[in-house]
Write a protein that holds these residues in place. Structure first.
Motif, mmCIF file in Angstrom:
data_model
loop_
_atom_site.group_PDB
_atom_site.id
_atom_site.type_symbol
_atom_site.label_atom_id
_atom_site.label_comp_id
_atom_site.label_asym_id
_atom_site.label_seq_id
_atom_site.Cartn_x
_atom_site.Cartn_y
_atom_site.Cartn_z
ATOM 1 N N LEU A 1 3.290 -7.589 6.048
ATOM 2 C CA LEU A 1 2.224 -6.763 6.607
ATOM 3 C C LEU A 1 1.520 -5.937 5.529
ATOM 4 C CD1 LEU A 1 4.021 -5.515 9.858
ATOM 5 C CD2 LEU A 1 2.268 -7.300 9.671
ATOM 6 N N ILE A 2 2.313 -5.411 4.583
ATOM 7 C CA ILE A 2 1.725 -4.602 3.509
ATOM 8 C C ILE A 2 0.842 -5.456 2.609
ATOM 9 C CG2 ILE A 2 2.266 -3.324 1.391
ATOM 10 C CD1 ILE A 2 4.699 -2.186 2.857
ATOM 11 N N VAL A 3 1.353 -6.623 2.181
ATOM 12 C CA VAL A 3 0.595 -7.435 1.224
ATOM 13 C C VAL A 3 -0.639 -8.069 1.860
ATOM 14 C CG1 VAL A 3 2.659 -7.900 -0.142
ATOM 15 C CG2 VAL A 3 1.993 -9.514 1.624
ATOM 16 N N ILE A 4 -0.673 -8.164 3.184
ATOM 17 C CA ILE A 4 -1.849 -8.722 3.859
ATOM 18 C C ILE A 4 -2.905 -7.654 4.103
ATOM 19 C CG2 ILE A 4 -2.709 -9.747 5.997
ATOM 20 C CD1 ILE A 4 -0.051 -11.242 6.219
ATOM 21 N N PHE A 5 -2.486 -6.471 4.591
ATOM 22 C CA PHE A 5 -3.447 -5.483 5.078
ATOM 23 C C PHE A 5 -3.767 -4.354 4.097
ATOM 24 C CE2 PHE A 5 -1.600 -7.292 9.029
ATOM 25 C CZ PHE A 5 -2.789 -7.790 9.581
ATOM 26 N N ILE A 6 -2.794 -3.899 3.295
ATOM 27 C CA ILE A 6 -3.073 -2.760 2.407
ATOM 28 C C ILE A 6 -2.554 -2.983 0.985
ATOM 29 C CG2 ILE A 6 -3.238 -1.005 4.206
ATOM 30 C CD1 ILE A 6 -0.273 -0.295 3.585
ATOM 31 N N PRO A 7 -2.736 -4.153 0.391
ATOM 32 C CA PRO A 7 -2.177 -4.379 -0.946
ATOM 33 C C PRO A 7 -2.760 -3.443 -2.001
ATOM 34 C CG PRO A 7 -3.721 -6.122 -0.373
ATOM 35 C CD PRO A 7 -3.490 -5.318 0.873
ATOM 36 N N GLY A 8 -4.089 -3.210 -1.946
ATOM 37 C CA GLY A 8 -4.722 -2.365 -2.951
ATOM 38 C C GLY A 8 -4.275 -0.923 -2.869
ATOM 39 N N VAL A 9 -4.236 -0.386 -1.665
ATOM 40 C CA VAL A 9 -3.824 1.008 -1.463
ATOM 41 C C VAL A 9 -2.402 1.219 -1.951
ATOM 42 C CG1 VAL A 9 -3.355 2.777 0.274
ATOM 43 C CG2 VAL A 9 -5.389 1.330 0.484
ATOM 44 N N PHE A 10 -1.520 0.305 -1.601
ATOM 45 C CA PHE A 10 -0.115 0.448 -1.984
ATOM 46 C C PHE A 10 0.049 0.328 -3.500
ATOM 47 C CE2 PHE A 10 4.363 -0.508 -2.302
ATOM 48 C CZ PHE A 10 4.918 0.273 -1.294
ATOM 49 N N PHE A 11 -0.599 -0.665 -4.086
ATOM 50 C CA PHE A 11 -0.467 -0.911 -5.524
ATOM 51 C C PHE A 11 -1.022 0.255 -6.341
ATOM 52 C CE2 PHE A 11 -1.316 -3.067 -9.575
ATOM 53 C CZ PHE A 11 -0.166 -3.817 -9.722
ATOM 54 N N ASP A 12 -2.122 0.846 -5.891
ATOM 55 C CA ASP A 12 -2.772 1.920 -6.641
ATOM 56 C C ASP A 12 -2.012 3.236 -6.573
ATOM 57 O OD1 ASP A 12 -4.764 0.159 -7.331
ATOM 58 O OD2 ASP A 12 -6.133 0.791 -5.740
ATOM 59 N N ASN A 13 -1.064 3.358 -5.653
ATOM 60 C CA ASN A 13 -0.282 4.595 -5.518
ATOM 61 C C ASN A 13 1.159 4.409 -5.981
ATOM 62 O OD1 ASN A 13 -1.983 6.777 -3.972
ATOM 63 N ND2 ASN A 13 -2.487 4.818 -3.029
ATOM 64 N N PHE A 14 1.325 3.571 -7.004
ATOM 65 C CA PHE A 14 2.657 3.297 -7.534
ATOM 66 C C PHE A 14 3.344 4.568 -8.031
ATOM 67 C CE2 PHE A 14 5.312 2.430 -11.288
ATOM 68 C CZ PHE A 14 6.303 1.651 -10.696
ATOM 69 N N GLY A 15 2.593 5.450 -8.704
ATOM 70 C CA GLY A 15 3.192 6.668 -9.250
ATOM 71 C C GLY A 15 3.823 7.540 -8.181
ATOM 72 N N THR A 16 3.143 7.676 -7.043
ATOM 73 C CA THR A 16 3.689 8.465 -5.930
ATOM 74 C C THR A 16 4.945 7.823 -5.376
ATOM 75 O OG1 THR A 16 1.492 9.275 -5.344
ATOM 76 C CG2 THR A 16 3.191 9.404 -3.647
ATOM 77 N N PHE A 17 4.907 6.502 -5.204
ATOM 78 C CA PHE A 17 6.090 5.795 -4.707
ATOM 79 C C PHE A 17 7.261 5.980 -5.662
ATOM 80 C CE2 PHE A 17 8.639 1.872 -4.900
ATOM 81 C CZ PHE A 17 9.211 1.920 -3.636
ATOM 82 N N LEU A 18 6.965 5.959 -6.971
ATOM 83 C CA LEU A 18 8.012 6.093 -7.975
ATOM 84 C C LEU A 18 8.728 7.430 -7.854
ATOM 85 C CD1 LEU A 18 9.048 4.385 -10.393
ATOM 86 C CD2 LEU A 18 7.501 5.697 -11.840
ATOM 87 N N THR A 19 7.954 8.518 -7.756
ATOM 88 C CA THR A 19 8.586 9.833 -7.681
ATOM 89 C C THR A 19 9.331 10.033 -6.365
ATOM 90 O OG1 THR A 19 6.467 10.736 -6.928
ATOM 91 C CG2 THR A 19 6.991 10.972 -9.249
ATOM 92 N N LEU A 20 8.886 9.378 -5.313
ATOM 93 C CA LEU A 20 9.599 9.482 -4.043
ATOM 94 C C LEU A 20 11.012 8.921 -4.156
ATOM 95 C CD1 LEU A 20 6.821 8.639 -1.432
ATOM 96 C CD2 LEU A 20 7.943 10.840 -1.805
ATOM 97 N N SER A 21 11.215 7.967 -5.078
ATOM 98 C CA SER A 21 12.558 7.432 -5.303
ATOM 99 C C SER A 21 13.493 8.529 -5.786
ATOM 100 C CB SER A 21 12.508 6.288 -6.337
ATOM 101 O OG SER A 21 11.744 5.214 -5.861
ATOM 102 N N GLY A 22 12.969 9.394 -6.663
ATOM 103 C CA GLY A 22 13.781 10.507 -7.132
ATOM 104 C C GLY A 22 14.063 11.501 -6.026
ATOM 105 N N VAL A 23 13.051 11.785 -5.208
ATOM 106 C CA VAL A 23 13.213 12.716 -4.089
ATOM 107 C C VAL A 23 14.305 12.229 -3.143
ATOM 108 C CG1 VAL A 23 12.085 13.691 -2.059
ATOM 109 C CG2 VAL A 23 10.829 13.515 -4.209
ATOM 110 N N LEU A 24 14.345 10.929 -2.895
ATOM 111 C CA LEU A 24 15.232 10.377 -1.873
ATOM 112 C C LEU A 24 16.637 10.067 -2.394
ATOM 113 C CD1 LEU A 24 12.695 7.935 -0.196
ATOM 114 C CD2 LEU A 24 13.385 10.190 0.612
ATOM 115 N N PHE A 25 16.727 9.501 -3.595
ATOM 116 C CA PHE A 25 18.023 8.994 -4.039
ATOM 117 C C PHE A 25 18.777 9.919 -4.983
ATOM 118 C CE2 PHE A 25 15.970 4.981 -2.742
ATOM 119 C CZ PHE A 25 16.921 4.569 -1.822
ATOM 120 N N ALA A 26 18.089 10.812 -5.690
ATOM 121 C CA ALA A 26 18.796 11.689 -6.620
ATOM 122 C C ALA A 26 19.851 12.547 -5.918
ATOM 123 C CB ALA A 26 17.800 12.555 -7.389
#
Length: 468
Positions: free
Chosen positions: A341-366
């Motif tokens: 669903l992501i790669v069909i409908f919002i690939p650009g939005v998701f890909f362009d916000n990689f930095g935010t997704f990256l830091t969320l990993s620290g928020v969640l798993f640290a």
């Protein structure tokens, strides 16, 4: 002697522990699977993100330091428990979240793996469509459509490749790991050959803050948060290795060092080319033929990582009661559906916000990783009752308070807000003492300290959690 659940089915696709007699992976198998999983698109994006703040020298040091520190703590949290008892990551969270609260870990795992797999398969589609454009098989105007179609084809192949579970993962990874190491060496050569060592060394970061210490710590932070995201993956991989001594070094070297090294490619490329995405410059530097072959290999690298990611998330999903009634192929299909669903409908939005997704990993798993280290190594003295892990009733040793461990919940919440105070994951605005300690490390230590305090003074005195 480990007390396993009665009449449990030991196989690498079941929710139950893998018995030692069924653990077929050697240290070399784990090393190759780890390399195949760790080296993919995210490395280039990580390095490119670091290149906004740091030059080649400082960026390389920061990425290596952050990656190796991160994988050390992930390995400390999971490798001893998963190899000793044959468990995967999610089931171990019942020890510190409770036999109902473990759903928190499952949700975090599922969201994380969906995110990483979406990044990988979007990049797969970008690389494959760029290769077809260069070959003259499709036009530039149909790039987006071609990317979506190719990504969906990749999803089907990922699903098909997982029909034999861990056996498929091991076979595919051995092939792809060799390809990855070869293409990585070639990419280093192409950048150095075209721009020279001095040209790379003299290149300036794109958006330095002006504070060298802040920039360096942010580079370390990028490595740290990226490696913290291995928590959902590592248990499912190392549990099929017979001994902890055979798993620790291969896991750390295979999941930590290759990420840092390949990230440096993204760092160098954004400094001298202005773009960390190799699909944008491979054919320009290497020519159409060689560049297209390289793009194909990058696509294959992403495919290998996606296969492992879907395998891991499928293991986690099988802990949900109704999912246990589904076949392995149906489970992997459900694991892939959100990615589609992501790669069909919002690939650009998701890909362009990689930095935010990256830091969320620290928020969640640290905070989770810090909590698990304290729980298993300090409070439980590296011992647990495996049979009770599979007891869903409120009579289980791991029921705590109606199935939820207040110490684990509070540790996660305090850790979460600690990270948000130190570093905004969207704007990257920070507060002291971030520039000295990162955001991930204080989040992990404060979450762990809160857990230790509540467990020692509230949980254990009430006889909750099966502590002895």
């Amino acid at each position: 002697m480990v007390n396993y659940p009665q009449n449990h089915k030991s196989d690498t696709e079941s929710i139950f522990p893998v018995l030692k007699k069924d653990r077929k992976w050697s240290s070399n198998d784990l090393l190759l699977v780890s390399i195949s999983n760790s080296v993919a698109t995210w490395c280039f994006l990580m390095g490119g993100f670091a290149g906004y703040f740091l030059n080649a020298k400082m960026g390389s040091i920061a990425l290596i330091a952050g990656s190796m520190i991160g994988i050390f703590f992930v390995a400390l949290a999971l490798v001893p428990i998963t190899t000793k008892y044959g468990l995967e990551s999610v089931i171990t969270s019942k020890l510190f979240f409770g036999n109902r609260g473990w759903i928190i870990a499952l949700i975090l795992q599922y969201i994380s793996v969906i995110g990483w797999n979406s990044i990988l398969l979007i990049f797969f589609g970008k690389a494959a469509s760029r290769m077809l454009i260069e070959a003259g098989l499709i036009s530039a105007g149909t790039k987006n459509l071609g990317m979506s179609v190719l990504t969906l084809i990749a999803l089907i192949f990922v699903w098909f490749s997982l029909r034999k579970g861990a056996i498929s993962v091991r076979i595919i990874s051995k092939i792809i790991a060799v390809i990855i190491m070869s293409i990585g060496a070639w990419m280093f050569y192409m950048i150095i050959n075209n721009f020279g060592i001095s040209g790379i060394a003299e290149a300036k970061p794109l958006a330095s803050s002006g504070d060298k210490l802040w920039d360096y710590v942010t580079g370390v932070e990028i490595g740290l948060v990226s490696l913290m995201a291995w928590w959902p993956y590592i248990g499912g991989m190392v549990r099929v290795v017979p001994k902890t001594s055979q798993a620790t070094i291969p896991a750390m070297l295979g999941l930590g060092l290759p990420v840092a090294i390949m990230s440096i490619i993204g760092l160098f490329s954004i400094l001298v080319i202005g773009d960390s995405d190799p699909t944008s410059w491979m054919t320009e530097l290497g020519g159409v033929v060689i560049g297209s072959i390289a793009l194909l290999f990058i696509a294959l690298a992403n495919f290998g990582s996606a296969v492992i990611g879907v395998y891991i998330s499928s293991l986690g999903l099988r802990h949900i009661p109704f999912m246990q009634k589904l076949s392995w192929n149906q489970t992997t299909g459900l694991a892939l559906m959100p990615v589609a669903l992501i790669v069909i409908f919002i690939p650009g939005v998701f890909f362009d916000n990689f930095g935010t997704f990256l830091t969320l990993s620290g928020v969640l798993f640290a905070p989770l990783i810090g909590i698990q280290i304290v729980d298993y190594h300090l409070f439980r003295n590296r011992r647990l009752d495996v049979k009770e892990l599979y007891n869903p009733s409120l009579n289980s040793s791991y029921t705590f308070l109606r199935g939820w461990n207040p110490a684990g919940i509070l540790g996660m919440v305090v850790g979460f807000f600690t990270y948000l105070y130190l570093l905004d994951p969207i704007t990257y605005e920070s507060n002291a003492p971030y520039q000295y300690v990162t955001a991930t490390l204080p989040t992990m230590f404060i979450g762990a300290f809160v857990y230790w305090t509540v467990t020692k003074w509230i949980v254990i005195p009430r006889g909750w959690g099966g502590y002895k």
